[in-house]
Design a protein around this motif. Structure first.
Motif, PDB file in Angstrom:
ATOM      1  N   ARG A 153      27.152  51.468 -12.896  1.00 52.83           N
ATOM      2  CA  ARG A 153      26.543  50.183 -12.022  1.00 52.83           C
ATOM      3  C   ARG A 153      25.329  50.527 -11.102  1.00 52.83           C
ATOM      4  O   ARG A 153      24.520  49.723 -10.805  1.00 52.83           O
ATOM      5  CB  ARG A 153      27.671  49.734 -11.230  1.00 52.83           C
ATOM      6  N   ALA A 154      25.134  51.852 -11.082  1.00 50.47           N
ATOM      7  CA  ALA A 154      24.122  52.273 -10.321  1.00 50.47           C
ATOM      8  C   ALA A 154      22.661  52.598 -11.088  1.00 50.47           C
ATOM      9  O   ALA A 154      21.683  53.043 -10.658  1.00 50.47           O
ATOM     10  CB  ALA A 154      24.272  53.589  -9.308  1.00 50.47           C
ATOM     11  N   GLN A 155      22.882  52.637 -12.323  1.00 51.75           N
ATOM     12  CA  GLN A 155      21.880  53.249 -13.525  1.00 51.75           C
ATOM     13  C   GLN A 155      21.125  51.832 -13.760  1.00 51.75           C
ATOM     14  O   GLN A 155      21.492  50.901 -14.132  1.00 51.75           O
ATOM     15  CB  GLN A 155      22.487  54.096 -14.389  1.00 51.75           C
ATOM     16  N   PRO A 156      19.694  52.072 -13.872  1.00 49.77           N
ATOM     17  CA  PRO A 156      18.888  50.916 -14.354  1.00 49.77           C
ATOM     18  C   PRO A 156      18.691  50.690 -15.740  1.00 49.77           C
ATOM     19  O   PRO A 156      18.753  51.713 -16.400  1.00 49.77           O
ATOM     20  CB  PRO A 156      17.639  51.141 -13.764  1.00 49.77           C
ATOM     21  N   LEU A 157      18.705  49.492 -16.292  1.00 43.64           N
ATOM     22  CA  LEU A 157      18.087  49.334 -17.490  1.00 43.64           C
ATOM     23  C   LEU A 157      16.445  49.408 -17.695  1.00 43.64           C
ATOM     24  O   LEU A 157      15.938  49.292 -16.508  1.00 43.64           O
ATOM     25  CB  LEU A 157      18.662  47.859 -18.057  1.00 43.64           C
ATOM     26  N   LEU A 158      16.054  49.239 -18.921  1.00 43.29           N
ATOM     27  CA  LEU A 158      14.624  49.455 -18.802  1.00 43.29           C
ATOM     28  C   LEU A 158      14.150  47.861 -18.342  1.00 43.29           C
ATOM     29  O   LEU A 158      14.974  46.948 -18.652  1.00 43.29           O
ATOM     30  CB  LEU A 158      14.264  49.383 -20.349  1.00 43.29           C
ATOM     31  N   LYS A 159      13.117  47.459 -17.719  1.00 43.13           N
ATOM     32  CA  LYS A 159      12.963  46.496 -17.140  1.00 43.13           C
ATOM     33  C   LYS A 159      12.792  45.133 -17.891  1.00 43.13           C
ATOM     34  O   LYS A 159      12.867  44.083 -17.200  1.00 43.13           O
ATOM     35  CB  LYS A 159      11.704  46.323 -16.309  1.00 43.13           C
ATOM     36  N   ASP A 160      12.570  45.272 -19.322  1.00 43.91           N
ATOM     37  CA  ASP A 160      12.258  43.961 -19.888  1.00 43.91           C
ATOM     38  C   ASP A 160      13.660  43.907 -20.638  1.00 43.91           C
ATOM     39  O   ASP A 160      13.527  42.871 -21.477  1.00 43.91           O
ATOM     40  CB  ASP A 160      11.258  44.224 -20.936  1.00 43.91           C
ATOM     41  N   CYS A 161      14.847  44.316 -20.378  1.00 49.60           N
ATOM     42  CA  CYS A 161      15.943  43.925 -21.238  1.00 49.60           C
ATOM     43  C   CYS A 161      16.383  42.688 -21.084  1.00 49.60           C
ATOM     44  O   CYS A 161      16.814  42.182 -22.162  1.00 49.60           O
ATOM     45  CB  CYS A 161      17.020  45.019 -20.655  1.00 49.60           C
ATOM     46  N   PHE A 162      15.979  42.075 -20.053  1.00 48.66           N
ATOM     47  CA  PHE A 162      16.810  40.616 -19.893  1.00 48.66           C
ATOM     48  C   PHE A 162      15.440  39.501 -19.825  1.00 48.66           C
ATOM     49  O   PHE A 162      15.930  38.524 -19.231  1.00 48.66           O
ATOM     50  CB  PHE A 162      17.633  40.397 -18.934  1.00 48.66           C
TER      51      PHE A 162
END
Length: 241
Positions: free
Chosen positions: A218-227
């Motif tokens: 829950r604290a780990q980010p996805l690549l910014k363009d995922c959604f």
């Protein structure tokens, strides 16, 4: 036999520990509160979700074991892959979230759906805040399938899916798994195992393992363009994953 449950306050977004959930019915943890987006988001961050039927108070659940998909290793069946090579489906992301949620409610009977008007409004508000997301499957201009859920770091909490044409929801799951994994996604939570999820490749985690994974992801980010709003597959143009 009396059942004793935690009653949630309307003045804060506190939840009891998921480990305190009941064994029978599996996962029942608390009642009350409201469906404010901040409360729902706080619940999912702790492995808890709302689910209640007509004439029931708002009920909050954290069942065990937990049904999940691994998006990295996910593979659709051979028949679905063969179908998609011939189908003219388009797959998109976040282009019609409200319609997907509405279809998830309307394609089920009153007895089967938990998506009442208040729940629909709550998840639409979460989509407006960039927390709830959808995958859409189209045949031409007709929405024929999809799924939606909440993103909690590198975990996606799937809420529901629908299909009005052959394999449409399976294709939504397939393309989303591929896309989510490419952007750093590690786990898809689908709550409680059933025969349909099992046939799609879901497996179970015990409560301790699931909560450990949730706390980590829950604290780990996805690549910014995922959604960002986008097309995942166009007929006769995009290759299958």
């Amino acid at each position: 036999m009396a059942i004793y449950l935690y009653e949630l306050s309307s003045s804060d977004y506190w939840f009891p520990y998921p480990e305190d959930a009941m064994d029978d019915p599996n996962g029942l943890l608390a009642f009350g509160g409201d469906l404010h987006p901040e409360r729902i988001f706080a619940a999912y961050q702790q492995g808890i979700f709302p689910w209640f039927g007509p004439q029931e108070p708002i009920l909050w659940w954290s069942p065990a074991p937990r049904a999940v998909f691994d998006p990295v290793s996910y593979r659709p069946s051979r028949s679905v892959r063969k179908f998609q090579r011939k189908a003219q489906y388009t797959v998109t992301l976040n282009r019609a979230t409200s319609s997907v949620i509405a279809n998830c409610a309307s394609t089920r009977s009153t007895e089967e759906t938990w998506l009442n008007e208040d729940m629909i409004k709550a998840y639409i508000r979460l989509s407006e805040q960039g927390i709830c997301h959808s995958v859409e499957v189209w045949r031409g201009s007709e929405l024929v399938g999809g799924l939606y859920g909440l993103c909690i770091g590198q975990m996606f909490c799937g809420e529901s899916m629908f299909s009005t044409q052959d394999n449409a929801s399976k294709i939504a799951l397939w393309y989303f798994c591929h896309h989510f994994a490419l952007h750093g996604g590690k786990l898809i939570d689908c709550q409680v195992m059933n025969d349909h999820l099992l046939s799609l490749g879901a497996f179970e985690l015990d409560r301790e393992t699931y909560l450990t994974q949730l706390e980590k992801l829950r604290a780990q980010p996805l690549l910014k363009d995922c959604f960002t709003m986008q097309t995942l597959r166009e007929p006769n143009i995009s290759r299958d994953p």
